[in-house]
Design an enzyme around this catalytic site. Structure first.
Site, PDB file in Angstrom:
ATOM      1  N   MET A   1       0.975  -0.949  -0.011  1.00 24.91           N
ATOM      2  CA  MET A   1      -0.303  -0.041   0.018  1.00 24.91           C
ATOM      3  C   MET A   1       0.920   0.939  -0.040  1.00 24.91           C
ATOM      4  SD  MET A   1      -3.037  -1.005   2.098  1.00 24.91           S
ATOM      5  CE  MET A   1      -2.466  -0.568   3.926  1.00 24.91           C
ATOM      6  N   GLY A   2       2.293   1.104  -0.685  1.00 30.66           N
ATOM      7  CA  GLY A   2       3.687   2.340  -0.482  1.00 30.66           C
ATOM      8  C   GLY A   2       3.378   2.689   0.865  1.00 30.66           C
ATOM      9  N   ALA A   3       3.856   3.803   0.994  1.00 31.95           N
ATOM     10  CA  ALA A   3       5.170   4.600   1.923  1.00 31.95           C
ATOM     11  C   ALA A   3       5.793   3.528   2.735  1.00 31.95           C
ATOM     12  CB  ALA A   3       3.614   4.811   3.053  1.00 31.95           C
ATOM     13  N   LEU A   4       6.756   2.926   1.427  1.00 28.12           N
ATOM     14  CA  LEU A   4       7.174   2.100   1.544  1.00 28.12           C
ATOM     15  C   LEU A   4       8.687   2.307   2.504  1.00 28.12           C
ATOM     16  CD1 LEU A   4       7.507   0.876  -2.327  1.00 28.12           C
ATOM     17  CD2 LEU A   4       6.391   0.157  -0.616  1.00 28.12           C
TER      18      LEU A   4
ATOM     19  N   ASP B   1       2.258  -8.919   9.701  1.00 26.58           N
ATOM     20  CA  ASP B   1       0.930  -9.574   9.177  1.00 26.58           C
ATOM     21  C   ASP B   1       0.678 -10.967   9.116  1.00 26.58           C
ATOM     22  OD1 ASP B   1      -0.067  -5.940   8.599  1.00 26.58           O
ATOM     23  OD2 ASP B   1       1.340  -7.072   7.034  1.00 26.58           O
TER      24      ASP B   1
ATOM     25  N   HIS C   1       9.228  -3.549   3.382  1.00 23.20           N
ATOM     26  CA  HIS C   1       8.927  -3.837   2.072  1.00 23.20           C
ATOM     27  C   HIS C   1       9.961  -4.352   1.230  1.00 23.20           C
ATOM     28  CE1 HIS C   1       5.882  -0.675   3.530  1.00 23.20           C
ATOM     29  NE2 HIS C   1       5.108  -1.480   3.005  1.00 23.20           N
TER      30      HIS C   1
HETATM   31  P1  AMP Z   1       1.328  -2.747   3.619  1.00 26.16           P
HETATM   32  O1  AMP Z   1       1.726  -1.854   2.490  1.00 26.16           O
HETATM   33  O2  AMP Z   1       1.905  -1.983   4.966  1.00 26.16           O
HETATM   34  O3  AMP Z   1       0.246  -3.286   2.985  1.00 26.16           O
HETATM   35  O4  AMP Z   1       2.492  -4.215   3.587  1.00 26.16           O
HETATM   36  C1  AMP Z   1       2.361  -4.891   2.486  1.00 26.16           C
HETATM   37  C2  AMP Z   1       3.349  -5.966   2.610  1.00 26.16           C
HETATM   38  O5  AMP Z   1       5.003  -5.900   3.025  1.00 26.16           O
HETATM   39  C3  AMP Z   1       3.179  -6.881   3.228  1.00 26.16           C
HETATM   40  O6  AMP Z   1       3.254  -8.057   2.884  1.00 26.16           O
HETATM   41  C4  AMP Z   1       3.437  -6.878   4.840  1.00 26.16           C
HETATM   42  O7  AMP Z   1       3.052  -7.906   5.636  1.00 26.16           O
HETATM   43  C5  AMP Z   1       4.586  -6.368   4.330  1.00 26.16           C
HETATM   44  N1  AMP Z   1       4.749  -5.386   5.727  1.00 26.16           N
HETATM   45  C6  AMP Z   1       5.128  -4.634   6.414  1.00 26.16           C
HETATM   46  N2  AMP Z   1       5.688  -4.303   6.970  1.00 26.16           N
HETATM   47  C7  AMP Z   1       6.918  -4.894   7.393  1.00 26.16           C
HETATM   48  C8  AMP Z   1       7.902  -5.860   8.030  1.00 26.16           C
HETATM   49  N3  AMP Z   1       8.344  -4.763   8.887  1.00 26.16           N
HETATM   50  N4  AMP Z   1       8.666  -7.102   7.889  1.00 26.16           N
HETATM   51  C9  AMP Z   1       8.361  -7.771   6.602  1.00 26.16           C
HETATM   52  N5  AMP Z   1       6.885  -7.593   5.995  1.00 26.16           N
HETATM   53  C10 AMP Z   1       6.316  -6.491   5.958  1.00 26.16           C
END
Ligand code: AMP
Length: 284
Positions: free
Chosen positions: A32-35, A152, A39
């Site tokens: 969902m960005g804000a990488l 998650d 990520h």
């Molecule tokens: P999001 O952008 O928050 O929807 O996350 C996108 C993907 O990155 C999802 O599969 C999350 O589980 C993974 N993700 C987010 N934060 C972390 C982290 N700290 N370590 C590993 N994977 C992450």
């Protein structure tokens, strides 16, 4: 190699067609960005496992409740693209909401047995939104592998179940949680934390480590859940939504520690909701 940004299904599918023609495998990382570095750790895993990597950036409205932070969810496309380019990503899919959900869109994908506890208990409909958009993205990209973070964990489990139940021909790979130096799991929502809140946030993972250590020494799990909630409130968290030992296989409540047990937490610091989870490693 330059970073190509595609916004429409037709452009993406044309590009993926060329990969298919060349018999190149595709690894997919939906975000969902804000990488952040979490990520990027997924991107590295995808690069190890596939010849081509596609990252999507889509803030999915259907996984946010009406009172949640969809409108103010952090969005920073320029910084995201810089980060992805530096990680060697060459293809990013950034669809509009209309591209993913046209006017007449109505289907919902649901994994009920895993979706109504933990985060699903406090965010009704959240995982239906996740399962539906991930099904769409996997169908659009048709990757050989897709990487999701253990950060998650419930989401990862739901996606694994859904892919198996629906015969989606993609291998789901779980990536370990990437943590900051003080143990805080990297998260786009950490950007909401201001000053002292960031220090308080560091106590979340430290508390999990402490409780897990006690659990492996045989302390009663319900007592530990109560202790953990009190500890977090004392450290400055304003609300503990849940703190529960559950099975990492089916999310059933754990009353004794075994090889599958994990500790899951969601807690708030003012308006910021943080989640984390860790495996309980049984000493041999
Ligand atoms: P999001 O952008 O928050 O929807 O996350 C996108 C993907 O990155 C999802 O599969 C999350 O589980 C993974 N993700 C987010 N934060 C972390 C982290 N700290 N370590 C590993 N994977 C992450």
């Amino acid at each position: 190699m330059t970073l190509e940004c595609l916004h429409t299904l037709s452009a993406l599918q044309a590009k993926l067609g060329t990969y298919r023609f060349l018999r190149q495998t595709v690894g997919f990382v939906p975000t969902m960005g804000a990488l952040h570095q979490g990520h990027l750790s997924l991107v590295r895993l995808a690069k190890d496992k596939a010849e081509r990597v596609v990252v999507s950036i889509f803030v999915n409205p259907t996984q946010f409740g009406p009172q949640e932070d969809f409108a103010k969810y952090p969005r920073n496309e320029d910084a995201d693209l810089t980060l992805l380019a530096s990680a060697g990503v060459t293809l990013v899919f950034l669809p509009s909401v209309d591209e993913i959900y046209p006017q007449d869109f109505t289907t919902v994908v649901s994994v009920p047995s895993l979706s109504n506890v933990l985060c699903g208990g406090s965010r009704p409909g959240h995982f239906n939104g996740v399962a539906t958009v991930v099904t769409k993205l996997l169908n659009i990209c048709q990757p050989q592998i897709a990487v999701f973070g253990e950060k998650d964990y419930q989401q990862l489990l739901i996606i694994r179940r859904m892919v198996q139940d629906l015969n989606i021909p993609t291998e789901i790979i779980g990536a370990p949680t990437y943590r900051e130096e003080d143990g805080l799991a990297a998260s786009s929502r950490n950007a909401y934390l201001k000053g002292k809140e960031r220090i308080i946030a560091g106590h979340l993972s430290k508390t999990l480590v402490h409780l897990i250590q006690q659990a492996t020494q045989g302390t009663n799990l319900v007592d530990l859940e109560n202790t953990g909630r009190a500890l977090l409130l004392r450290k400055g968290f304003t609300k503990v939504e849940y703190l529960e030992f559950r099975s990492g296989r089916d999310l059933n409540v754990a009353r004794a520690v075994d090889d599958d047990t994990r500790l899951f937490v969601a807690a708030w610091i003012e308006n910021t909701r943080l989640i984390d989870n860790m495996k309980v490693t049984v000493p041999v």
